[in-house]
Design an enzyme around this catalytic site. Sequence first.
Site, PDB file in Angstrom:
ATOM      1  N   ALA A 136       0.847  -1.199   0.000  1.00 23.70           N
ATOM      2  CA  ALA A 136       0.000   0.000   0.000  1.00 23.70           C
ATOM      3  C   ALA A 136       0.874   1.238   0.000  1.00 23.70           C
ATOM      4  CB  ALA A 136      -0.913   0.002   1.225  1.00 23.70           C
ATOM      5  N   CYS A 137       0.274   2.365  -0.379  1.00 22.66           N
ATOM      6  CA  CYS A 137       0.950   3.653  -0.397  1.00 22.66           C
ATOM      7  C   CYS A 137       1.577   3.908   0.969  1.00 22.66           C
ATOM      8  CB  CYS A 137      -0.051   4.755  -0.738  1.00 22.66           C
ATOM      9  SG  CYS A 137       0.673   6.400  -0.768  1.00 22.66           S
ATOM     10  N   PRO A 138       2.795   4.349   1.033  1.00 23.67           N
ATOM     11  CA  PRO A 138       3.658   4.879  -0.019  1.00 23.67           C
ATOM     12  C   PRO A 138       4.676   3.872  -0.562  1.00 23.67           C
ATOM     13  CG  PRO A 138       4.610   5.470   2.061  1.00 23.67           C
ATOM     14  CD  PRO A 138       3.343   4.668   2.362  1.00 23.67           C
ATOM     15  N   ASP A 145      -2.080  -1.914  -5.708  1.00 22.83           N
ATOM     16  CA  ASP A 145      -2.699  -0.743  -5.088  1.00 22.83           C
ATOM     17  C   ASP A 145      -3.304   0.123  -6.190  1.00 22.83           C
ATOM     18  OD1 ASP A 145      -3.385   1.569  -3.742  1.00 22.83           O
ATOM     19  OD2 ASP A 145      -1.365   2.017  -3.020  1.00 22.83           O
ATOM     20  N   ARG A 178      -2.467   9.428   3.079  1.00 25.45           N
ATOM     21  CA  ARG A 178      -2.119   8.429   4.085  1.00 25.45           C
ATOM     22  C   ARG A 178      -0.789   8.757   4.779  1.00 25.45           C
ATOM     23  NH1 ARG A 178       1.063   4.617   4.713  1.00 25.45           N
ATOM     24  NH2 ARG A 178       0.774   2.634   5.690  1.00 25.45           N
TER      25      ARG A 178
END
Length: 190
Positions: free
Chosen positions: A16-18, A43, A152
Site C-alpha cells: 500500500a501507499c507509499p 494498489d 495516508r
Amino acid sequence: MTIIESNVKLDAKGLACPMPIVRTKKAMKELEAGQVLEVEATDKGSKADMKAWAESTGNYYLGTVEEGVVLKHYLRKAANEEAAEQVFPYVVNHAELEQRLQNSEPIIILDVREAAEYAFNHIPHAVSIPLGELDKRMDELGKQETIYVVCRSGNRSDMAARKLAENGYANVFNVVPGMSEWIGHTDGLG
C-alpha cells in the site's frame, strides 16, 4: 496483447501507499538514463501516484497496463539523473491542523486518498478528491481558500499541494504525517 519491453521489473504487489513509490524511487536510482522500469502493483492508487511522482522527478511515466488486479506501470529514467524531486515547502503537522480545527478557522481539508480509504476513515468535513481526479476536479476548490491537503503518509498530498500551487491556489499546506498517524477525531466506516 502487446508486449512492452522493460530493462528492470519491480514487484510491488500487495504493498500500500507509499511503498510502491518508495521502492520505485530506489529502483530508478539503479537505472541508467533511458532505461525502462516496469512496476507491478495491486494498489489502485498507484496509477495516479506513479504518474505524479514521475512528473515531479523529471522521469517519464509511459503508461499503465491492467492485467486483472495487477497494474503494470512503465517509467523511463530521464537523461538528467540529478533531476531533484520537488518537495512542497509549506508543511504543517497534526498539532497545527488540530489547532485550526479547534479554532473553527475557515479552512478546507482536502483528502486526496482513494475513495475507499476516505470511506473508512477521514477527518470530519474533509473534501474527498483522489489524486488521480485532481486535475479534473480542482475547480471545485476556491483559489483563495486555505487548503490543508492530507493523504495516508504525506506523499500524495505533497504531489497534490504542488499541483494546486502550480495552478494558482494561493494558500495550500501539506499535512505531514498523513492519516496513518492521525489521532484526532475521524468519521467513517472504521
